[in-house]
Design an enzyme around this catalytic site. Structure first.
Site, PDB file in Angstrom:
ATOM      1  N   PHE A 281      -5.678 -16.888  -9.330  1.00 38.59           N
ATOM      2  CA  PHE A 281      -4.933 -17.487 -10.440  1.00 38.59           C
ATOM      3  C   PHE A 281      -5.635 -18.770 -10.874  1.00 38.59           C
ATOM      4  CE2 PHE A 281      -1.767 -20.651 -11.774  1.00 38.59           C
ATOM      5  CZ  PHE A 281      -1.092 -19.973 -12.784  1.00 38.59           C
ATOM      6  N   ASP A 367       6.837  13.745 -16.206  1.00 38.45           N
ATOM      7  CA  ASP A 367       5.409  13.812 -16.500  1.00 38.45           C
ATOM      8  C   ASP A 367       4.971  15.250 -16.832  1.00 38.45           C
ATOM      9  OD1 ASP A 367       2.783  13.166 -16.641  1.00 38.45           O
ATOM     10  OD2 ASP A 367       2.578  12.469 -14.571  1.00 38.45           O
ATOM     11  N   ARG A 443      -5.271   7.635  -8.984  1.00 40.55           N
ATOM     12  CA  ARG A 443      -4.678   8.779  -9.668  1.00 40.55           C
ATOM     13  C   ARG A 443      -5.446   9.092 -10.961  1.00 40.55           C
ATOM     14  NH1 ARG A 443       1.280  10.309 -11.883  1.00 40.55           N
ATOM     15  NH2 ARG A 443       1.565  12.143 -10.613  1.00 40.55           N
ATOM     16  N   LYS A 476      12.344   6.948 -18.655  1.00 42.50           N
ATOM     17  CA  LYS A 476      11.858   6.600 -17.310  1.00 42.50           C
ATOM     18  C   LYS A 476      10.457   6.028 -17.500  1.00 42.50           C
ATOM     19  CE  LYS A 476      10.649   8.721 -12.850  1.00 42.50           C
ATOM     20  NZ  LYS A 476      10.566  10.005 -12.154  1.00 42.50           N
ATOM     21  N   TRP A 477      10.318   4.759 -17.191  1.00 45.70           N
ATOM     22  CA  TRP A 477       9.071   4.017 -17.469  1.00 45.70           C
ATOM     23  C   TRP A 477       8.302   3.881 -16.152  1.00 45.70           C
ATOM     24  CZ3 TRP A 477       8.770  -0.019 -21.796  1.00 45.70           C
ATOM     25  CH2 TRP A 477       7.547  -0.687 -21.794  1.00 45.70           C
ATOM     26  N   ASN A 480       1.808   3.923 -12.203  1.00 45.40           N
ATOM     27  CA  ASN A 480       1.369   4.611 -10.986  1.00 45.40           C
ATOM     28  C   ASN A 480       0.074   4.151 -10.353  1.00 45.40           C
ATOM     29  OD1 ASN A 480       3.347   6.631 -10.239  1.00 45.40           O
ATOM     30  ND2 ASN A 480       3.026   7.421 -12.298  1.00 45.40           N
ATOM     31  N   GLY A 528       5.587   4.590  -9.200  1.00 50.19           N
ATOM     32  CA  GLY A 528       5.330   5.438  -8.039  1.00 50.19           C
ATOM     33  C   GLY A 528       6.507   5.295  -7.093  1.00 50.19           C
ATOM     34  N   ASP A 534      12.203  -5.077  -8.615  1.00 50.35           N
ATOM     35  CA  ASP A 534      12.386  -6.527  -8.541  1.00 50.35           C
ATOM     36  C   ASP A 534      13.327  -6.977  -9.645  1.00 50.35           C
ATOM     37  OD1 ASP A 534      10.733  -7.268 -11.013  1.00 50.35           O
ATOM     38  OD2 ASP A 534       9.267  -6.121  -9.865  1.00 50.35           O
ATOM     39  N   ASP A 548       9.579   7.378  -4.226  1.00 48.52           N
ATOM     40  CA  ASP A 548       9.156   8.771  -4.416  1.00 48.52           C
ATOM     41  C   ASP A 548       9.523   9.620  -3.212  1.00 48.52           C
ATOM     42  OD1 ASP A 548       8.227   8.734  -6.958  1.00 48.52           O
ATOM     43  OD2 ASP A 548       6.110   8.520  -6.442  1.00 48.52           O
ATOM     44  N   GLU A 614      25.681  26.871  -3.456  1.00 47.20           N
ATOM     45  CA  GLU A 614      25.064  25.532  -3.548  1.00 47.20           C
ATOM     46  C   GLU A 614      25.416  24.873  -4.888  1.00 47.20           C
ATOM     47  OE1 GLU A 614      20.930  25.524  -1.069  1.00 47.20           O
ATOM     48  OE2 GLU A 614      21.129  27.123  -2.558  1.00 47.20           O
TER      49      GLU A 614
HETATM   50  C1  DGJ Z   1       5.700   8.855  -9.923  1.00 43.72           C
HETATM   51  C2  DGJ Z   1       7.192   8.849 -10.026  1.00 43.72           C
HETATM   52  O1  DGJ Z   1       7.757   8.007  -9.092  1.00 43.72           O
HETATM   53  C3  DGJ Z   1       7.698  10.273  -9.904  1.00 43.72           C
HETATM   54  O2  DGJ Z   1       9.085  10.293  -9.883  1.00 43.72           O
HETATM   55  C4  DGJ Z   1       7.149  11.064 -11.047  1.00 43.72           C
HETATM   56  O3  DGJ Z   1       7.671  10.570 -12.245  1.00 43.72           O
HETATM   57  C5  DGJ Z   1       5.640  10.997 -11.050  1.00 43.72           C
HETATM   58  N1  DGJ Z   1       5.155   9.647 -10.983  1.00 43.72           N
HETATM   59  C6  DGJ Z   1       5.084  11.667 -12.272  1.00 43.72           C
HETATM   60  O4  DGJ Z   1       3.733  11.496 -12.393  1.00 43.72           O
END
Ligand code: DGJ
Length: 729
Positions: A281, A367, A443, A476-477, A480, A528, A534, A548, A614
Site C-alpha cells: 500500500f 454460470d 480458473r 448472484k454476483w 472467483n 467462490g 464481510d 461452495d 423426497e
Molecule cells: C463459484 C460459486 O460459489 C458457485 O456457487 C458457482 O456459482 C460457481 N462459482 C460458478 O462458476
C-alpha cells in the site's frame, strides 16, 4: 446525550446503553485511551492510569525530565510514528524530504448529532437510533499532517464505529504507507483471541487462542477479504463463555486487503490495530488531499452470545440496506450443482417446473448461460446469452419460468475476463497484468482493472443493460479468483500502491449505483462461496453465499463460525444432493434441511432426479421455512453447543423477538454408543411463561432454561431434529 466533553478534566465520555468509552487529552495533547468496557457510573476514570518508570522507553522532548512519560507504554487512540512508540503503529508515512516521523497532538474536536458518513465507502447508518459523532482532530506540526478520528456512538445498539481521515495540510506531497481505521488498547487483563480462518470450501473456522507476547497478524493480501482470514476478531477474557465474561468484537467494513495486528507488549498491555493492509500500500497525499480509512464496528459485551447479538443487530439493521433487508427472502433453486456448465433450456425448464411444484419462489440461472461458456476457459466479459443452450434467448427462458409463477435470478461475475473473450481481445489492457510478465492465472481468468473509469462504466452499462432488458429480480454476483499481478495500465508508476484500494472504491460505487438504479433487485454476494463475506459487501447484498461447500456437516462449522459476527439472514444456505459433491458424504434430507434453515434458504440440486417422497419432504421444508423465517432471520440466534461438543453434535436455537416461540435444532455429527444423553439449557425464553415442547409436554421457560432439555437418543447417519417450543400461556 451519548457523548460528553469535560473541559476541566479534558476528557471525552462516550456512552451507549451498557458500555462506556473514555478518552483523555493529556498535558502534551496526546490522545490517551482511558477505558472501554461496561458502564461504570463514574465520569472520570483517569485514576486508573498510573505511569511507572520504564527503562528503555524514551520520552517526548518536553517530558525529558519525566522518565515515566513514554509513548511506548501509553494507551492511545491512534499512534504517532517514528518518535518513540515502538509498538504496532496505526500510521506510517514519508515526507518529500524523506523524513518518517510524526507526532500527533490534539488540535480540536466537534460533537455532532447523527452519524458521519464516509464518502465512497460503506458504513453503518442510522435508522431511528440515538447516534452522536465525536470527531477529534490531531496534528503533526512540522509536517502539517492532520488526523481526524471519528467515533459514531450508537447508544441503543451498544456499538461504537471508528474510522480515521488523514489530511495533508502541508505544501509538499506525503506518501502514506499505512493508514489504519482503529487503534484500540486493552491495558489490563489477560486475553484470548477468537479469529475466523479457513480456505475455499471451509471458511470462517473459529479458533480461540491465548495471546502470547509478540504480534499476531490476521490479514489478507489476496485482493479480497478472503476465505483465509475474515476481517472480524474477538478478544475475550480468558474465562469468557457464551454467557459471561468481557468480550470485544472488531469488524472491518471492507472487502479488499486488510490487516489486524494484535500486540501483547512488554508491559502485558494489548494493542489492536485494524484497517486496510499496509502490504504493497502506498497512497499519494498531495497538498490538501485526504485519505479516508474504512470503518470498524466495535462492540463490547458480557459473553460471546451478547456480543454476537449486538453484531447481528447492527449488521442486519444498520449495515444491510434495501427492501430485502428485513423482509422475506424468496426460497430459491439454483441450477449450479444440478447442471454445472451443461445446461440448456429444456433442462432448466424441467428443473424449474419441479421446483415451482413444491413451492420454490425464485429460479437462479448460474454460470454457463452466456456465449462460449461451455467450461471455465472462455466467455467471462461477454455477457450475451448463448443461443445454442438457450434457443429462445434469456427472454424466452424467463417467460417460461415466470409463467410457472417463479421469479428469475441470474449469475454474473462482472469483475472478471477470460483471455478467450471478445472483451479481452478488444481491451487486453483492461485486465490486471504486470508489465512484461505472464500473469498468474486462476480458473483460467483475469481480473478486470476496476480502478479504471472505463472498466467501471463498462460493467455498469453491462449490468444495467441486463437488468433493464430482462425481468430479473435477483443477481448472484460472483468473484472467483484473488488479485495478483496488481498493476493498472492507466495509473502512473509511483501510484501503483493505490490500485487495490481504488479497485474497491470503484466496486462500492458500482454497487451503490446499481442498487439505487434497481432497488427491487435482490443482490446475493459470492466469491467462490464465502471469500468476500464481510460487512462491506453486506451493505449492498443482504445475503452472501456462505461457502461452495454444501455438505451439511461441513456447513455446521462454517455457519457456526460465521454466526459469531454475522446475522443468520446474511448466510446463503442450500439443500444439495446426497452424496454431497464436495465431500461425497451421505446425509438425510431432514439434516440438509435443518442446516440450510440456518440461513437464507434454498435448494441446489437436480430435482428432476428426486423421488416423489423426497419432493414431498422438500415441500414440507419450504412451507416450514416460510412460516419460521421471521423468527430465523429477525429473531435471536443462540449457539447451544461449543466447538468442544462439535465432534459429537451441534445444537442451536432461534427465539422470536417477543419470545412467543422458539426453534431448537440439533444435528448429531457422530452418534456415540452408551453416551451421556445430550442435554442443553435453552436460552432467551420468557421465564414465567408456559411453553409447549414440540406438542409433547408443557413446562415453564425457566425450567427449560435452568433445568434444561434432554434430547432423545439420535442414531444413524447424521440425524437431525427440530423442536418447536411454543408459548401457550
Ligand atoms: C463459484 C460459486 O460459489 C458457485 O456457487 C458457482 O456459482 C460457481 N462459482 C460458478 O462458476
Amino acid at each position: 446525550m451519548s457523548i460528553r466533553y469535560n473541559e476541566a478534566t479534558k476528557q471525552f465520555i462516550l456512552e451507549t446503553a451498557s458500555t462506556c468509552y473514555q478518552i483523555e487529552i493529556d498535558e502534551l495533547g496526546f490522545l490517551h485511551h482511558l477505558y472501554y468496557g461496561p458502564k461504570t457510573g463514574q465520569g472520570d476514570l483517569a485514576y486508573r492510569y498510573r505511569i511507572y518508570d520504564h527503562g528503555f522507553s524514551g520520552n517526548p522532548y518536553d517530558m525529558r525530565n519525566n522518565r515515566a512519560f513514554s509513548l511506548d507504554s501509553m494507551p492511545q487512540e491512534y499512534t504517532s510514528f517514528g518518535v518513540g512508540d515502538f509498538r504496532v503503529t496505526s500510521i506510517r508515512a514519508s515526507c518529500s524530504d524523506g523524513s518518517r516521523c510524526f507526532e500527533f497532538r490534539y488540535s480540536g474536536h466537534e460533537i455532532i448529532d447523527g452519524k458521519y458518513a464516509i464518502p465512497d465507502l460503506p458504513s453503518v447508518y442510522n435508522n431511528d437510533d440515538e447516534v452522536q459523532t465525536l470527531v477529534v482532530s490531531l496534528i503533526d506540526g512540522p509536517a502539517n499532517i492532520a488526523i481526524r478520528l471519528y467515533y459514531g456512538v450508537f447508544e441503543n445498539l451498544d456499538v461504537i464505529t471508528r474510522t480515521a481521515e488523514i489530511i495533508n495540510w502541508g505544501h509538499e506531497t506525503v506518501w502514506l504507507r499505512k493508514a489504519s481505521s482503529l487503534c484500540l488498547e486493552l491495558p489490563f487483563g489477560s486475553w484470548d483471541m477468537i479469529h475466523f480462518h479457513g480456505r475455499h470450501c471451509m471458511e470462517r473456522q473459529p479458533e480461540r487462542v491465548p495471546l502470547f507476547h509478540g504480534i499476531h497478524t490476521l490479514s489478507s493480501g489476496r485482493g479480497m477479504s478472503s476465505h483465509q482470514h475474515n476481517p472480524f476478531v474477538i478478544l475475550c477474557d480468558r474465562t469468557a463463555t457464551e454467557d459471561s465474561g468481557a468480550c470485544y468484537g472488531m469488524m472491518l467494513m471492507y472487502s479488499g486487503n486488510h490487516k489486524t495486528e494484535i500486540e501483547l507488549d512488554q508491559f502485558d498491555s494489548v494493542r489492536v490495530v485494524m484497517g486496510v493492509s499496509d502490504d504493497r500500500f502506498r497512497w499519494e497525499l498531495t497538498p490538501g488531499a485526504s485519505f479516508r480509512a474504512p470503518e470498524v464496528i466495535l462492540s463490547c459485551a458480557d459473553g460471546l452470545t451478547q456480543l454476537s447479538h449486538r453484531f447481528h443487530r447492527v449488521v442486519r439493521n444498520n449495515v444491510c440496506r434495501g427492501e430485502y433487508k428485513l423482509s422475506h427472502r424468496p426460497v430459491l433453486i439454483n441450477n449450479w450443482e444440478a447442471t454445472y456448465f451443461d445446461l440448456n433450456e429444456e433442462k432448466i425448464v424441467a428443473l424449474a417446473q419441479k421446483a415451482a411444484d413444491i413451492g420454490v419462489e425464485l429460479f437462479v440461472l448460474d454460470d454457463g448461460w452466456f456465449k462460449n461458456r461451455v467450461d471455465d476457459n472462455a466467455g467471462l466479459g461477454d455477457w450475451t446469452p448463448d443461443t445454442n443452450k438457450l434457443p429462445n434467448g434469456l427472454d424466452g427462458l424467463i417467460k417460461k419460468i415466470n409463467d410457472m409463477g417463479l421469479k428469475f435470478g441470474l449469475w454474473v461475475e462482472p469483475e472478471m475476463v477470460n483471455e478467450n473473450s471478445d472483451l479481452y481481445r478488444a481491451h487486453p489492457d483492461w485486465a490486471m497484468t504486470a508489465p512484461n510478465r505472464a500473469p498468474m492465472m486462476a480458473r483460467n481468468q483475469l481480473v478486470l482493472d476496476l480502478s479504471r473509469e472505463e472498466v467501471h462504466e463498462y460493467i455498469f452499462d453491462t449490468l444495467s443493460g441486463l437488468l433493464s432488458k430482462y425481468n430479473i429480480t435477483y443477481i448472484k454476483w460472483d468473484f472467483n479468483r484473488p488479485l495478483a499481478d496488481v498493476y493498472s495500465h492507466s495509473t502512473p508508476s509511483p501510484r501503483q500502491g493505490e490500485v487495490t484500494h481504488r479497485y474497491y472504491l470503484s466496486l462500492y460505487r458500482l454497487y451503490e449505483r446499481l442498487t439505487k438504479a434497481f432497488p427491487h433487485v435482490l443482490f446475493e454476494g459470492c466469491a467462490g462461496g464465502g471469500g468476500r463475506f464481510d460487512a462491506g459487501m453486506l451493505q449492498y447484498s443482504p445475503q452472501i453465499w456462505c461457502s461452495d461447500n454444501t455438505d451439511p456437516i461441513s456447513r455446521l462449522t462454517i455457519q457456526y463460525g460465521t454466526s459469531f459476527g454475522y446475522p443468520v439472514s446474511a448466510i446463503g444456505a442450500h439443500v444439495s444432493a446426497t452424496p454431497n459433491h464436495q465431500t461425497g458424504r451421505l446425509t438425510p434430507l431432514s439434516t440438509r434441511g435443518t442446516v440450510a434453515m440456518m440461513g437464507a434458504f434454498g435448494y441446489e440440486l437436480d430435482m428432476t432426479k428426486l423421488s416423489d417422497e423426497e419432493l414431498e419432504e422438500m415441500k414440507g421444508q419450504i412451507k416450514r421455512f416460510k412460516e419460521l423465517e421471521p423468527m430465523i432471520h429477525n429473531g435471536l440466534y443462540y449457539r447451544l453447543s461449543s466447538m468442544k461438543e462439535s465432534g459429537h453434535y451441534f445444537a442451536w436455537q432461534f427465539v422470536a423477538p417477543d419470545k412467543s416461540r422458539s426453534l431448537l435444532s440439533i444435528v448429531v455429527t457422530n452418534p456415540l454408543a452408551n453416551s451421556t444423553p445430550v442435554h442443553v439449557r435453552l436460552k432467551g425464553l420468557d421465564s414465567d411463561a408456559i411453553y409447549s415442547v414440540n406438542g409433547e409436554f408443557e413446562c415453564t421457560g425457566s425450567a427449560l432454561m435452568n433445568a434444561g432439555y434432554t434430547f432423545p437418543q439420535l442414531t444413524g447417519d447424521y440425524p437431525a431434529l427440530q423442536l418447536d417450543i411454543i408459548k401457550v400461556k
